[in-house]
Design a protein around this motif. Sequence first.
Motif, PDB file in Angstrom:
ATOM      1  N   LEU A  86       9.260 -58.873 -11.593  1.00 19.15           N
ATOM      2  CA  LEU A  86      10.178 -59.230 -12.681  1.00 19.15           C
ATOM      3  C   LEU A  86      11.295 -58.204 -12.843  1.00 19.15           C
ATOM      4  N   ASN A  87      11.525 -57.426 -11.790  1.00 16.05           N
ATOM      5  CA  ASN A  87      12.539 -56.377 -11.814  1.00 16.05           C
ATOM      6  C   ASN A  87      13.911 -56.962 -11.466  1.00 16.05           C
ATOM      7  N   THR A  88      14.430 -57.807 -12.354  1.00 20.65           N
ATOM      8  CA  THR A  88      15.744 -58.403 -12.168  1.00 20.65           C
ATOM      9  C   THR A  88      16.403 -58.625 -13.522  1.00 20.65           C
ATOM     10  N   ALA A  89      17.697 -58.353 -13.597  1.00 22.07           N
ATOM     11  CA  ALA A  89      18.425 -58.409 -14.865  1.00 22.07           C
ATOM     12  C   ALA A  89      18.530 -59.814 -15.431  1.00 22.07           C
ATOM     13  N   ARG A  90      18.275 -60.826 -14.622  1.00 19.86           N
ATOM     14  CA  ARG A  90      18.391 -62.196 -15.134  1.00 19.86           C
ATOM     15  C   ARG A  90      17.290 -62.558 -16.111  1.00 19.86           C
ATOM     16  N   ILE A  91      16.182 -61.800 -16.116  1.00 20.68           N
ATOM     17  CA  ILE A  91      15.058 -62.144 -17.003  1.00 20.68           C
ATOM     18  C   ILE A  91      15.493 -62.168 -18.475  1.00 20.68           C
ATOM     19  N   PRO A  92      15.978 -61.049 -19.049  1.00 20.60           N
ATOM     20  CA  PRO A  92      16.363 -61.109 -20.467  1.00 20.60           C
ATOM     21  C   PRO A  92      17.506 -62.085 -20.728  1.00 20.60           C
ATOM     22  N   ASN A  93      18.405 -62.257 -19.774  1.00 21.23           N
ATOM     23  CA  ASN A  93      19.505 -63.203 -19.969  1.00 21.23           C
ATOM     24  C   ASN A  93      18.987 -64.622 -20.153  1.00 21.23           C
ATOM     25  N   GLU A  94      18.006 -65.009 -19.339  1.00 20.65           N
ATOM     26  CA  GLU A  94      17.496 -66.378 -19.408  1.00 20.65           C
ATOM     27  C   GLU A  94      16.403 -66.557 -20.451  1.00 20.65           C
ATOM     28  N   VAL A  95      15.723 -65.476 -20.797  1.00 19.97           N
ATOM     29  CA  VAL A  95      14.754 -65.546 -21.898  1.00 19.97           C
ATOM     30  C   VAL A  95      15.487 -65.631 -23.233  1.00 19.97           C
ATOM     31  N   GLY A  96      16.667 -64.999 -23.298  1.00 18.08           N
ATOM     32  CA  GLY A  96      17.451 -65.010 -24.529  1.00 18.08           C
ATOM     33  C   GLY A  96      17.043 -63.932 -25.506  1.00 18.08           C
ATOM     34  N   ARG A  97      16.476 -62.842 -24.998  1.00 19.51           N
ATOM     35  CA  ARG A  97      16.041 -61.709 -25.817  1.00 19.51           C
ATOM     36  C   ARG A  97      16.468 -60.405 -25.162  1.00 19.51           C
ATOM     37  N   GLU A  98      16.600 -59.354 -25.959  1.00 22.05           N
ATOM     38  CA  GLU A  98      16.909 -58.049 -25.383  1.00 22.05           C
ATOM     39  C   GLU A  98      15.729 -57.489 -24.597  1.00 22.05           C
ATOM     40  N   MET A  99      14.519 -57.821 -25.036  1.00 17.20           N
ATOM     41  CA  MET A  99      13.291 -57.399 -24.362  1.00 17.20           C
ATOM     42  C   MET A  99      13.195 -55.879 -24.273  1.00 17.20           C
ATOM     43  N   ASP A 100      13.588 -55.211 -25.354  1.00 16.84           N
ATOM     44  CA  ASP A 100      13.535 -53.749 -25.355  1.00 16.84           C
ATOM     45  C   ASP A 100      12.139 -53.203 -25.611  1.00 16.84           C
ATOM     46  N   ASN A 101      11.155 -54.098 -25.754  1.00 17.40           N
ATOM     47  CA  ASN A 101       9.755 -53.657 -25.844  1.00 17.40           C
ATOM     48  C   ASN A 101       9.060 -53.708 -24.487  1.00 17.40           C
ATOM     49  N   VAL A 102       9.815 -53.977 -23.417  1.00 19.30           N
ATOM     50  CA  VAL A 102       9.249 -54.155 -22.082  1.00 19.30           C
ATOM     51  C   VAL A 102       9.670 -53.012 -21.160  1.00 19.30           C
ATOM     52  N   VAL A 103       8.701 -52.459 -20.453  1.00 19.26           N
ATOM     53  CA  VAL A 103       8.981 -51.552 -19.336  1.00 19.26           C
ATOM     54  C   VAL A 103       8.274 -52.113 -18.110  1.00 19.26           C
ATOM     55  N   GLY A 104       8.642 -51.622 -16.951  1.00 19.55           N
ATOM     56  CA  GLY A 104       8.003 -52.094 -15.730  1.00 19.55           C
ATOM     57  C   GLY A 104       7.868 -50.972 -14.719  1.00 19.55           C
ATOM     58  N   THR A 105       7.095 -51.243 -13.684  1.00 22.43           N
ATOM     59  CA  THR A 105       6.982 -50.310 -12.564  1.00 22.43           C
ATOM     60  C   THR A 105       7.411 -51.032 -11.297  1.00 22.43           C
ATOM     61  N   ALA A 106       7.930 -50.274 -10.335  1.00 19.87           N
ATOM     62  CA  ALA A 106       8.342 -50.849  -9.062  1.00 19.87           C
ATOM     63  C   ALA A 106       8.443 -49.751  -8.020  1.00 19.87           C
ATOM     64  N   PRO A 107       8.102 -50.060  -6.761  1.00 23.58           N
ATOM     65  CA  PRO A 107       8.366 -49.104  -5.694  1.00 23.58           C
ATOM     66  C   PRO A 107       9.848 -48.743  -5.697  1.00 23.58           C
ATOM     67  N   MET A 108      10.144 -47.495  -5.427  1.00 23.65           N
ATOM     68  CA  MET A 108      11.510 -46.994  -5.562  1.00 23.65           C
ATOM     69  C   MET A 108      12.018 -46.459  -4.237  1.00 23.65           C
ATOM     70  N   ALA A 109      13.285 -46.727  -3.965  1.00 29.23           N
ATOM     71  CA  ALA A 109      13.921 -46.210  -2.750  1.00 29.23           C
ATOM     72  C   ALA A 109      14.281 -44.747  -2.967  1.00 29.23           C
ATOM     73  N   GLN A 110      13.505 -43.870  -2.352  1.00 36.06           N
ATOM     74  CA  GLN A 110      13.724 -42.434  -2.494  1.00 36.06           C
ATOM     75  C   GLN A 110      13.679 -41.732  -1.146  1.00 36.06           C
ATOM     76  N   GLY A 111      14.039 -42.445  -0.088  1.00 39.70           N
ATOM     77  CA  GLY A 111      13.967 -41.865   1.241  1.00 39.70           C
ATOM     78  C   GLY A 111      15.150 -40.975   1.568  1.00 39.70           C
ATOM     79  N   PRO A 112      15.040 -40.184   2.636  1.00 38.90           N
ATOM     80  CA  PRO A 112      16.145 -39.316   3.050  1.00 38.90           C
ATOM     81  C   PRO A 112      17.419 -40.092   3.367  1.00 38.90           C
ATOM     82  N   GLY A 113      17.278 -41.358   3.784  1.00 41.83           N
ATOM     83  CA  GLY A 113      18.442 -42.162   4.135  1.00 41.83           C
ATOM     84  C   GLY A 113      18.944 -43.049   3.021  1.00 41.83           C
ATOM     85  N   ARG A 114      18.493 -42.804   1.791  1.00 41.35           N
ATOM     86  CA  ARG A 114      18.854 -43.693   0.678  1.00 41.35           C
ATOM     87  C   ARG A 114      20.360 -43.735   0.450  1.00 41.35           C
ATOM     88  N   ASP A 115      21.018 -42.578   0.383  1.00 41.44           N
ATOM     89  CA  ASP A 115      22.449 -42.540   0.076  1.00 41.44           C
ATOM     90  C   ASP A 115      23.262 -43.240   1.157  1.00 41.44           C
TER      91      ASP A 115
END
Length: 410
Positions: A262-291
């Motif tokens: 659910l890590n996509t900005a369209r969720i609160p837009n289509e739910v119709g709420r700010e959803m500021d009570n929600v946090v999430g976790t996701a694998p993160m791009a932190q490799g040497p070649g990220r930049d």
Amino acid sequence: MTQLTRRKFVAASGVAGSAALAGCTGGDSSDGDYTIEIGTLLPESGQLSGIGTTMVDAADLAFSTVDDGADSLGVDATLGDSQSTPEDGISTANNLANSGVPAVVGGASTNVHISAAEQVFIPNGMCACSPSATAVSITQMADDDLLFRTTPSDALQGQVMAEYATEEMGAQTAAVLHVNDDYGSALSGAFVSAFEEAGGTVQQEVSYETAATSYTSRIESAVQDDPDLLSVIGYAESGIQLFRDYYAQYSASRDIMTVDGLNTARIPNEVGREMDNVVGTAPMAQGPGRDAFTSMYQEEFDAEPGPFNGATFDAAAVLMLANAAAGENDGAAISEQMRAVTSEGELTVSPDNIAEGVEAAYNGDDVGYQGASSQVSFDDNGDLVTGTYEVWAYAPDTERGIETIETFTV
């Protein structure tokens, strides 16, 4: 992107597949001594299309960079749409196998990846590298060493979820709502185990189906004991209706933790709420070649990379390096080189010199890939040795629509 005009696109089956192939001029590659054959099994459509389309872009960015930049070899990529379902994923995987594709970027979701692996990849000796299938169960599959992934296992993500929930959110009780598939069940189990080990109590663990038109009864079952935290593990399309049903009846002040699906900005837009009570976790791009990867992606698409985009580029890059090092379009031969091309080498390869690296590997040089999403180092099971995660929140006022709150390396 423009390079798609010289590549093949394979839909699941039937008329759609014929139409897609008829509209392209696939099969052409650079004039060279050798052609790398490779495919994708990613969700261009269906439940996961919100993140799948950008994953396809990331894979094709890797393919086109090598195809355009290498002198002595070319890339013939067959892009396959899993349509986000195991049934369509198996059909598309069979099309890839019948086309002689020896290596595949994908599948994306756990249920598609496991089904395609068991019924197509492993029986046909195809090497597959998933950028986003995270289930713990994949580690234990009897895969003839053909399955790899550039995203960390859910065993690690469950630890991150539990640690943040107990230590930063102060949750002592929790309930889980999870999608009823391998991904949802495995990640729920990993979270429950880690949360209880941290001293918390899980009151309810409730599954739900993605095709449901209402989730009210499942939500009622999950929150019946008024937990401090509600954990929602699922995907964007069904998640939109699930959160609409939640906010229609329950408090917007209860802490909710969700995940990468659910890590996509369209969720609160289509739910119709700010959803500021929600946090999430996701694998993160932190490799040497990220930049380097981020710069390449921005230049090509005039947008920031999305979820799993770095891992998708890495999966494509490593499979091409392994293919070049093997010198043959054979899944078992490619598999034998996967760890060699991700170990330390005389030539350090990153997204910005991937064409040079693939050519060097083809010429027999010792190369070592350092990825956009991670260092990319595989253990004996084809899993990453370490993983970095972000804790994120919806942030509608930002360009990405998502903001990173904290990072964890496990």
